[in-house]
Design a protein around this motif. Structure first.
Motif, PDB file in Angstrom:
ATOM      1  N   GLY A   1       3.453  10.709  -9.256  1.00  0.00           N
ATOM      2  CA  GLY A   1       2.955  10.630 -10.626  1.00  0.00           C
ATOM      3  C   GLY A   1       3.405   9.425 -11.420  1.00  0.00           C
ATOM      4  N   ARG A   2       3.948   8.407 -10.763  1.00  0.00           N
ATOM      5  CA  ARG A   2       4.420   7.208 -11.477  1.00  0.00           C
ATOM      6  C   ARG A   2       3.293   6.163 -11.502  1.00  0.00           C
ATOM      7  NH1 ARG A   2      10.100   6.592  -8.344  1.00  0.00           N
ATOM      8  NH2 ARG A   2      10.054   4.484  -9.255  1.00  0.00           N
ATOM      9  N   MET A   3       2.206   6.508 -12.198  1.00  0.00           N
ATOM     10  CA  MET A   3       0.996   5.693 -12.189  1.00  0.00           C
ATOM     11  C   MET A   3       1.213   4.317 -12.811  1.00  0.00           C
ATOM     12  SD  MET A   3      -0.727   7.923 -10.655  1.00  0.00           S
ATOM     13  CE  MET A   3      -1.084   9.666 -10.463  1.00  0.00           C
ATOM     14  N   ASN A   4       2.005   4.248 -13.874  1.00  0.00           N
ATOM     15  CA  ASN A   4       2.232   2.962 -14.535  1.00  0.00           C
ATOM     16  C   ASN A   4       2.935   1.962 -13.623  1.00  0.00           C
ATOM     17  OD1 ASN A   4       1.027   3.819 -16.903  1.00  0.00           O
ATOM     18  ND2 ASN A   4       2.956   4.502 -17.836  1.00  0.00           N
ATOM     19  N   GLU A   5       3.741   2.461 -12.689  1.00  0.00           N
ATOM     20  CA  GLU A   5       4.413   1.578 -11.736  1.00  0.00           C
ATOM     21  C   GLU A   5       3.511   1.250 -10.552  1.00  0.00           C
ATOM     22  OE1 GLU A   5       8.678   2.702 -10.961  1.00  0.00           O
ATOM     23  OE2 GLU A   5       8.097   4.405 -12.221  1.00  0.00           O
TER      24      GLU A   5
ATOM     25  N   ARG B   1       0.829  -1.212   0.000  1.00  0.00           N
ATOM     26  CA  ARG B   1       0.000   0.000   0.000  1.00  0.00           C
ATOM     27  C   ARG B   1       0.861   1.259   0.000  1.00  0.00           C
ATOM     28  NH1 ARG B   1      -2.695   3.042   4.419  1.00  0.00           N
ATOM     29  NH2 ARG B   1      -2.780   5.154   3.547  1.00  0.00           N
ATOM     30  N   TRP B   2       1.881   1.289   0.894  1.00  0.00           N
ATOM     31  CA  TRP B   2       2.673   2.511   0.993  1.00  0.00           C
ATOM     32  C   TRP B   2       3.572   2.715  -0.221  1.00  0.00           C
ATOM     33  CZ3 TRP B   2       1.559   6.570   3.614  1.00  0.00           C
ATOM     34  CH2 TRP B   2       0.764   6.451   4.760  1.00  0.00           C
ATOM     35  N   TYR B   3       4.030   1.626  -0.825  1.00  0.00           N
ATOM     36  CA  TYR B   3       4.803   1.765  -2.058  1.00  0.00           C
ATOM     37  C   TYR B   3       3.917   2.358  -3.154  1.00  0.00           C
ATOM     38  CZ  TYR B   3       8.036   0.453  -5.842  1.00  0.00           C
ATOM     39  OH  TYR B   3       8.895   0.468  -6.914  1.00  0.00           O
ATOM     40  N   ALA B   4       2.705   1.835  -3.273  1.00  0.00           N
ATOM     41  CA  ALA B   4       1.762   2.378  -4.257  1.00  0.00           C
ATOM     42  C   ALA B   4       1.421   3.831  -3.936  1.00  0.00           C
ATOM     43  CB  ALA B   4       0.493   1.528  -4.281  1.00  0.00           C
ATOM     44  N   GLU B   5       1.251   4.135  -2.660  1.00  0.00           N
ATOM     45  CA  GLU B   5       0.932   5.505  -2.237  1.00  0.00           C
ATOM     46  C   GLU B   5       2.029   6.475  -2.679  1.00  0.00           C
ATOM     47  OE1 GLU B   5      -1.683   8.022   0.146  1.00  0.00           O
ATOM     48  OE2 GLU B   5      -1.639   5.893   0.659  1.00  0.00           O
ATOM     49  N   GLY B   6       3.280   6.077  -2.459  1.00  0.00           N
ATOM     50  CA  GLY B   6       4.388   6.935  -2.853  1.00  0.00           C
ATOM     51  C   GLY B   6       4.475   7.114  -4.359  1.00  0.00           C
ATOM     52  N   LEU B   7       4.293   6.015  -5.095  1.00  0.00           N
ATOM     53  CA  LEU B   7       4.368   6.090  -6.556  1.00  0.00           C
ATOM     54  C   LEU B   7       3.282   7.002  -7.121  1.00  0.00           C
ATOM     55  CD1 LEU B   7       5.090   2.321  -7.311  1.00  0.00           C
ATOM     56  CD2 LEU B   7       6.680   4.232  -7.657  1.00  0.00           C
ATOM     57  N   VAL B   8       2.081   6.893  -6.587  1.00  0.00           N
ATOM     58  CA  VAL B   8       0.986   7.753  -7.047  1.00  0.00           C
ATOM     59  C   VAL B   8       1.293   9.213  -6.723  1.00  0.00           C
ATOM     60  CG1 VAL B   8      -1.441   8.370  -6.650  1.00  0.00           C
ATOM     61  CG2 VAL B   8      -0.795   5.970  -6.971  1.00  0.00           C
ATOM     62  N   ALA B   9       1.866   9.454  -5.552  1.00  0.00           N
ATOM     63  CA  ALA B   9       2.146  10.829  -5.128  1.00  0.00           C
ATOM     64  C   ALA B   9       3.134  11.532  -6.052  1.00  0.00           C
ATOM     65  CB  ALA B   9       2.679  10.831  -3.698  1.00  0.00           C
TER      66      ALA B   9
ATOM     67  N   LEU C   1      -0.684  -2.312  -6.950  1.00  0.00           N
ATOM     68  CA  LEU C   1      -2.066  -2.401  -6.485  1.00  0.00           C
ATOM     69  C   LEU C   1      -2.729  -3.691  -6.970  1.00  0.00           C
ATOM     70  CD1 LEU C   1      -2.988   1.328  -7.108  1.00  0.00           C
ATOM     71  CD2 LEU C   1      -2.913   0.207  -4.875  1.00  0.00           C
ATOM     72  N   ALA C   2      -2.357  -4.132  -8.167  1.00  0.00           N
ATOM     73  CA  ALA C   2      -2.907  -5.389  -8.687  1.00  0.00           C
ATOM     74  C   ALA C   2      -2.471  -6.566  -7.824  1.00  0.00           C
ATOM     75  CB  ALA C   2      -2.466  -5.593 -10.134  1.00  0.00           C
ATOM     76  N   ARG C   3      -1.248  -6.509  -7.292  1.00  0.00           N
ATOM     77  CA  ARG C   3      -0.794  -7.576  -6.392  1.00  0.00           C
ATOM     78  C   ARG C   3      -1.599  -7.571  -5.097  1.00  0.00           C
ATOM     79  NH1 ARG C   3       4.293  -6.455  -8.749  1.00  0.00           N
ATOM     80  NH2 ARG C   3       4.919  -4.953  -7.145  1.00  0.00           N
ATOM     81  N   MET C   4      -2.010  -6.394  -4.649  1.00  0.00           N
ATOM     82  CA  MET C   4      -2.877  -6.325  -3.476  1.00  0.00           C
ATOM     83  C   MET C   4      -4.199  -7.039  -3.751  1.00  0.00           C
ATOM     84  SD  MET C   4      -2.367  -2.384  -2.112  1.00  0.00           S
ATOM     85  CE  MET C   4      -3.658  -2.543  -0.870  1.00  0.00           C
ATOM     86  N   ALA C   5      -4.737  -6.813  -4.941  1.00  0.00           N
ATOM     87  CA  ALA C   5      -6.021  -7.416  -5.299  1.00  0.00           C
ATOM     88  C   ALA C   5      -5.913  -8.931  -5.448  1.00  0.00           C
ATOM     89  CB  ALA C   5      -6.540  -6.800  -6.593  1.00  0.00           C
ATOM     90  N   ALA C   6      -4.712  -9.420  -5.758  1.00  0.00           N
ATOM     91  CA  ALA C   6      -4.524 -10.854  -6.009  1.00  0.00           C
ATOM     92  C   ALA C   6      -4.155 -11.638  -4.756  1.00  0.00           C
ATOM     93  CB  ALA C   6      -3.443 -11.046  -7.076  1.00  0.00           C
ATOM     94  N   MET C   7      -3.974 -10.968  -3.638  1.00  0.00           N
ATOM     95  CA  MET C   7      -3.545 -11.658  -2.426  1.00  0.00           C
ATOM     96  C   MET C   7      -4.641 -12.565  -1.889  1.00  0.00           C
ATOM     97  SD  MET C   7      -1.297  -8.795  -0.406  1.00  0.00           S
ATOM     98  CE  MET C   7      -0.573 -10.026   0.680  1.00  0.00           C
TER      99      MET C   7
ATOM    100  N   ARG D   1      -7.057   7.016  -8.234  1.00  0.00           N
ATOM    101  CA  ARG D   1      -6.135   8.116  -8.542  1.00  0.00           C
ATOM    102  C   ARG D   1      -5.147   7.723  -9.630  1.00  0.00           C
ATOM    103  NH1 ARG D   1      -3.627   9.297  -2.887  1.00  0.00           N
ATOM    104  NH2 ARG D   1      -2.220  10.613  -4.137  1.00  0.00           N
ATOM    105  N   ALA D   2      -4.843   6.414  -9.714  1.00  0.00           N
ATOM    106  CA  ALA D   2      -3.919   5.929 -10.741  1.00  0.00           C
ATOM    107  C   ALA D   2      -4.612   5.737 -12.084  1.00  0.00           C
ATOM    108  CB  ALA D   2      -3.281   4.617 -10.294  1.00  0.00           C
TER     109      ALA D   2
END
Length: 325
Positions: free
Chosen positions: A239-243, A229-237, A248-254, A278-279
Motif C-alpha cells: 500500500g505504499r503507492m506514493n513510493e 519492477r520488483w521494488y515497485a511490486e512490493g511497495l504496491v503490495a 515506476l516513473a524511472r522504468m518509463a524514463a529508461m 494499481r498505484a
C-alpha cells in the motif's frame, strides 16, 4: 503356393507404412540445428549469438547445450561451469514465462516445451553437482540455490514440491547475503525478496521483508529494470503507492535496452503497466504501455506474453473459438 509370400509382402508393407507414420509424427529433437563448435573462438561466437536471443527457446536451448558440452569437456574450469549453469537457468526461466501465458496445454508444442525443460533440468543438476565440489565460494553457492528454485518454478512441477524447495531456500540464501550483501550484483537480494513475496505466510512469506530486500537490490543497481519492477511490486503490495510511483516513473524514463535485455524490458514493462494502474496513476500506466508497444514494434521477434494456447490455437479457446481474456 504364392499366397503366403503375398501375405508376407502385404504385412511387411503395412508395417513399413505404420513405421513411416510414427517417424513422421515424432517431434524433432529440441537440440536439432544447434551448432557444434570445435574451437574456443567458435564456441564464444555461437554461444553469444544464441544466448542473446532471450525471446527464442530454440536459441536458448542451443546456448544451454553448447555451454554444457563445453563445461563437461573442461570440468576443472569453474568459469565454464558457471556460464553453463547460468545458461540452464536462462532457459528454464523463459520456459516458465511461456507456460504462464499458455492457457491451453497440449499437442506437439507442449511436448516440445517439456522436452526442453527436462533437458535444462538434467544438465543443470549435473553442473550443480559438479560445482558443489568447489568449496564455499558464495557466488557458486548462490547460483546453485537459484537453479534449485528455478527448477521447481513452472506448472510442470507439483506446487507442494515448489513450496518445499522455496521455503527451505530462505535460510541458506539469507545467510549468504548476510556475509555477501551484493551477492550476484543484487540478484541474491531480489531472489530472496521474491521468496518472501510469493510464499504464503505459513511457508515463510512476509511482505514487509520482501520490500526490504527489493529495496536493497534496487540500491545496488538502480538501472536494473527487473529490480525496479520488483521494488515497485512490493511497495504496491503493502500500500505504499506514493513510493511506488517514482520507481515506476524511472522504468518509463529508461533508454533503449541492450540486445540481451530487450525481452526482459518488454516483460517488466508489461508488469509495470498493471502496477502503475494499481498505484492509481493512469497516465503513467499509459506511458509504460506506449513504451512497451514501441519496443515490440521495433523488435517484432520479442514475445508479447499475450495469452495463447500452447496447442497451436493462438489466443482462442480451441473448443469454443472464443478469444482468451
Amino acid at each position: 503356393m504364392t499366397r503366403p509370400t503375398t501375405l508376407r509382402h502385404g504385412l511387411l508393407s503395412a508395417l513399413l507404412a505404420v513405421a513411416a507414420v510414427h517417424a513422421m509424427a515424432a517431434p524433432p529433437s529440441p537440440t536439432a540445428g544447434c551448432a557444434k563448435p570445435r574451437t574456443p573462438e567458435a564456441f564464444e561466437a555461437a554461444f553469444t549469438e544464441a544466448t542473446v536471443q532471450r525471446h527464442s527457446l530454440p536459441a536458448l536451448t542451443c546456448a544451454a547445450v553448447m555451454s554444457f558440452n563445453a563445461a563437461t569437456a573442461a570440468p576443472k574450469s569453474m568459469d565454464l561451469q558457471i556460464l553453463a549453469l547460468d545458461a540452464q537457468i536462462n532457459l528454464l526461466e523463459q520456459i516458465q514465462l511461456q507456460l504462464e501465458t499458455q492457457t491451453y496445454q497440449g499437442g506437439d508444442a507442449y511436448e516440445d516445451i517439456k522436452a526442453r525443460w527436462a533437458l535444462g533440468i538434467r544438465q543443470g543438476k549435473a553442473l550443480s553437482a559438479r560445482m558443489a565440489k568447489a568449496g564455499s565460494d558464495p557466488m557458486i553457492a548462490g547460483l546453485r540455490i537459484i537453479f534449485d528454485l528455478v527448477s521447481v518454478s513452472s506448472s510442470l512441477v507439483k506446487p507442494e514440491d515448489a513450496y518445499k524447495v522455496a521455503s527451505s531456500a530462505i535460510g541458506p540464501l539469507g545467510a549468504l547475503i548476510d556475509k555477501n550483501p551484493k551477492l550476484l550484483d543484487g540478484i541474491g537480494e531480489v531472489v530472496l525478496g521474491r521468496l518472501y513475496y510469493q510464499l504464503p505466510e505459513t511457508a515463510g512469506g512476509d511482505l514487509d521483508k520482501a520490500v526490504l530486500h527489493f529495496a536493497k537490490a534496487h540500491e545496488i543497481n538502480r538501472k536494473q529494470i527487473v529490480f525496479q519492477r520488483w521494488y515497485a511490486e512490493g511497495l504496491v503490495a503493502v500500500g505504499r503507492m506514493n513510493e511506488a510511483r517514482p520507481v515506476l516513473a524511472r522504468m518509463a524514463a529508461m533508454g533503449e535496452p541492450e540486445p540481451l535485455e530487450r525481452q526482459s524490458y518488454a516483460d517488466e514493462l508489461r508488469a509495470g503497466v498493471g502496477l502503475a494502474g494499481r498505484a492509481g496513476d493512469a497516465a503513467l500506466s499509459q506511458e509504460l504501455a506506449d513504451k512497451r508497444r514501441a519496443l515490440l514494434k521495433a523488435f517484432p521477434e520479442l514475445k508479447t506474453r499475450a495469452p495463447a494456447a500452447i496447442s497451436g490455437h493462438g489466443g482462442a479457446d480451441p473448443l469454443t473459438g472464443k478469444a482468451v481474456d
